[in-house]
Motif scaffolding. Structure first.
Motif, PDB file in Angstrom:
ATOM      1  N   ASP A   1       0.900  -1.344  -0.077  1.00  0.00           N
ATOM      2  CA  ASP A   1      -0.068  -0.001  -0.129  1.00  0.00           C
ATOM      3  C   ASP A   1       0.763   1.244  -0.026  1.00  0.00           C
ATOM      4  N   LYS A   2       2.267   1.233   0.320  1.00  0.00           N
ATOM      5  CA  LYS A   2       3.176   2.290   0.348  1.00  0.00           C
ATOM      6  C   LYS A   2       2.869   3.115  -0.938  1.00  0.00           C
ATOM      7  N   ALA A   3       3.046   2.926  -2.146  1.00  0.00           N
ATOM      8  CA  ALA A   3       3.101   3.496  -3.364  1.00  0.00           C
ATOM      9  C   ALA A   3       1.763   4.545  -3.389  1.00  0.00           C
ATOM     10  N   THR A   4       0.439   3.668  -3.105  1.00  0.00           N
ATOM     11  CA  THR A   4      -0.976   4.154  -3.061  1.00  0.00           C
ATOM     12  C   THR A   4      -0.763   5.403  -1.891  1.00  0.00           C
ATOM     13  N   LEU A   5      -0.179   5.182  -0.811  1.00  0.00           N
ATOM     14  CA  LEU A   5      -0.298   6.359   0.105  1.00  0.00           C
ATOM     15  C   LEU A   5       0.694   7.456   0.000  1.00  0.00           C
ATOM     16  N   ARG A   6       1.971   7.120  -0.561  1.00  0.00           N
ATOM     17  CA  ARG A   6       2.831   8.051  -1.059  1.00  0.00           C
ATOM     18  C   ARG A   6       2.444   8.992  -2.014  1.00  0.00           C
ATOM     19  N   ALA A   7       1.606   8.431  -3.080  1.00  0.00           N
ATOM     20  CA  ALA A   7       0.930   9.282  -4.198  1.00  0.00           C
ATOM     21  C   ALA A   7       0.029  10.536  -3.541  1.00  0.00           C
ATOM     22  N   GLU A   8      -0.458  10.022  -2.602  1.00  0.00           N
ATOM     23  CA  GLU A   8      -1.423  11.067  -1.643  1.00  0.00           C
ATOM     24  C   GLU A   8      -0.759  11.929  -0.949  1.00  0.00           C
ATOM     25  N   GLY A   9       0.642  11.866  -0.560  1.00  0.00           N
ATOM     26  CA  GLY A   9       1.326  12.580   0.293  1.00  0.00           C
ATOM     27  C   GLY A   9       1.184  12.086   1.846  1.00  0.00           C
ATOM     28  N   PHE A  10       0.603  11.032   2.119  1.00  0.00           N
ATOM     29  CA  PHE A  10       0.527  10.766   3.404  1.00  0.00           C
ATOM     30  C   PHE A  10       1.730  10.140   4.199  1.00  0.00           C
ATOM     31  N   ILE A  11       2.771   9.555   3.651  1.00  0.00           N
ATOM     32  CA  ILE A  11       3.812   8.939   3.998  1.00  0.00           C
ATOM     33  C   ILE A  11       5.143  10.067   4.307  1.00  0.00           C
ATOM     34  N   THR A  12       5.056  11.149   3.660  1.00  0.00           N
ATOM     35  CA  THR A  12       5.994  12.257   3.804  1.00  0.00           C
ATOM     36  C   THR A  12       5.875  13.039   5.152  1.00  0.00           C
ATOM     37  N   ARG A  13       6.842  13.180   5.830  1.00  0.00           N
ATOM     38  CA  ARG A  13       6.704  13.902   7.242  1.00  0.00           C
ATOM     39  C   ARG A  13       6.865  15.354   6.668  1.00  0.00           C
ATOM     40  N   ASP A  14       6.124  16.313   6.910  1.00  0.00           N
ATOM     41  CA  ASP A  14       6.098  17.458   6.844  1.00  0.00           C
ATOM     42  C   ASP A  14       7.158  18.241   7.811  1.00  0.00           C
ATOM     43  N   PRO A  15       8.319  18.677   7.057  1.00  0.00           N
ATOM     44  CA  PRO A  15       9.604  19.110   8.123  1.00  0.00           C
ATOM     45  C   PRO A  15       9.301  20.670   8.620  1.00  0.00           C
ATOM     46  N   ARG A  16       8.226  21.314   8.114  1.00  0.00           N
ATOM     47  CA  ARG A  16       8.125  22.718   8.570  1.00  0.00           C
ATOM     48  C   ARG A  16       7.783  22.949   9.908  1.00  0.00           C
ATOM     49  N   ALA A  17       8.456  23.748  10.458  1.00  0.00           N
ATOM     50  CA  ALA A  17       8.088  24.052  12.131  1.00  0.00           C
ATOM     51  C   ALA A  17       8.611  25.565  12.478  1.00  0.00           C
ATOM     52  N   VAL A  18       8.181  25.781  13.591  1.00  0.00           N
ATOM     53  CA  VAL A  18       8.288  27.399  13.828  1.00  0.00           C
ATOM     54  C   VAL A  18       9.788  27.852  13.975  1.00  0.00           C
ATOM     55  N   GLU A  19      10.337  28.741  13.305  1.00  0.00           N
ATOM     56  CA  GLU A  19      11.463  29.265  13.210  1.00  0.00           C
ATOM     57  C   GLU A  19      11.577  29.920  14.718  1.00  0.00           C
ATOM     58  N   ARG A  20      12.909  29.845  15.278  1.00  0.00           N
ATOM     59  CA  ARG A  20      13.396  30.406  16.513  1.00  0.00           C
ATOM     60  C   ARG A  20      13.348  31.809  16.632  1.00  0.00           C
ATOM     61  N   LYS A  21      13.095  32.387  17.559  1.00  0.00           N
ATOM     62  CA  LYS A  21      13.284  34.047  17.652  1.00  0.00           C
ATOM     63  C   LYS A  21      14.984  34.183  17.666  1.00  0.00           C
ATOM     64  N   LYS A  22      15.266  35.182  16.886  1.00  0.00           N
ATOM     65  CA  LYS A  22      16.908  35.814  17.263  1.00  0.00           C
ATOM     66  C   LYS A  22      16.895  36.765  17.987  1.00  0.00           C
ATOM     67  N   PRO A  23      18.048  36.707  18.546  1.00  0.00           N
ATOM     68  CA  PRO A  23      18.484  37.919  19.528  1.00  0.00           C
ATOM     69  C   PRO A  23      18.725  39.188  18.722  1.00  0.00           C
ATOM     70  N   GLY A  24      18.121  40.286  19.453  1.00  0.00           N
ATOM     71  CA  GLY A  24      17.940  41.501  18.943  1.00  0.00           C
ATOM     72  C   GLY A  24      16.828  41.933  18.001  1.00  0.00           C
ATOM     73  N   ARG A  25      15.834  41.040  17.972  1.00  0.00           N
ATOM     74  CA  ARG A  25      14.660  41.070  17.022  1.00  0.00           C
ATOM     75  C   ARG A  25      13.565  40.931  17.828  1.00  0.00           C
ATOM     76  N   PRO A  26      12.242  41.382  17.396  1.00  0.00           N
ATOM     77  CA  PRO A  26      11.158  41.190  18.252  1.00  0.00           C
ATOM     78  C   PRO A  26      10.556  39.722  17.885  1.00  0.00           C
TER      79      PRO A  26
END
Length: 128
Positions: free
Chosen positions: A92-117
């Protein structure tokens, strides 16, 4: 069939998924799916891999969710369910991958930098 477990992550959310043979009952943190996610869109997101393979009525799913918001939790649960279904039937891996269910979405919140709001925002520039 023994219980198959998998893990899914999205942003700060972590989902530990346990899939066993049953009647299609989905339990999240010892609560029913409709109780935990009142939004029908999020319920749909969690069920997507099961519906794609037409096995929604064959398996009982137990999920332990921790961290993140409700959108991240729903998508973490979706990834965990997809990974568990691949462990059960690797074809079933090919079917689920075609829909994008196997890929881990790597986007996360970027950290706050010093000296910036915020992460990228800067304080207003003053020439004088």
């Amino acid at each position: 069939m023994e219980v198959v477990n998998a893990i899914g992550r999205r942003k700060a959310a972590v989902a530990r998924v346990y899939v066993s043979e049953g009647s299609g009952k989905i339990t999240i943190n010892n609560r029913d799916l409709a109780t935990y996610f009142p939004s029908s869109i999020l319920q749909f997101v969690v069920k997507q891999p099961l519906n794609k393979l037409n096995v929604a009525e064959q398996y009982d799913v137990k999920i332990n969710l921790d961290g993140g918001g409700f959108k991240g939790q729903a998508e973490a649960a979706r990834l965990g369910i997809a990974r568990a279904l691949v462990k059960i039937n690797p074809e079933d891996k090919a079917t689920l991958r075609a829909e994008g269910f196997i890929t881990r979405d790597p986007r996360a919140v970027e950290r706050k930098k010093p000296g910036r709001p915020k992460a990228r925002k800067r304080f207003q520039f003053s020439k004088r």
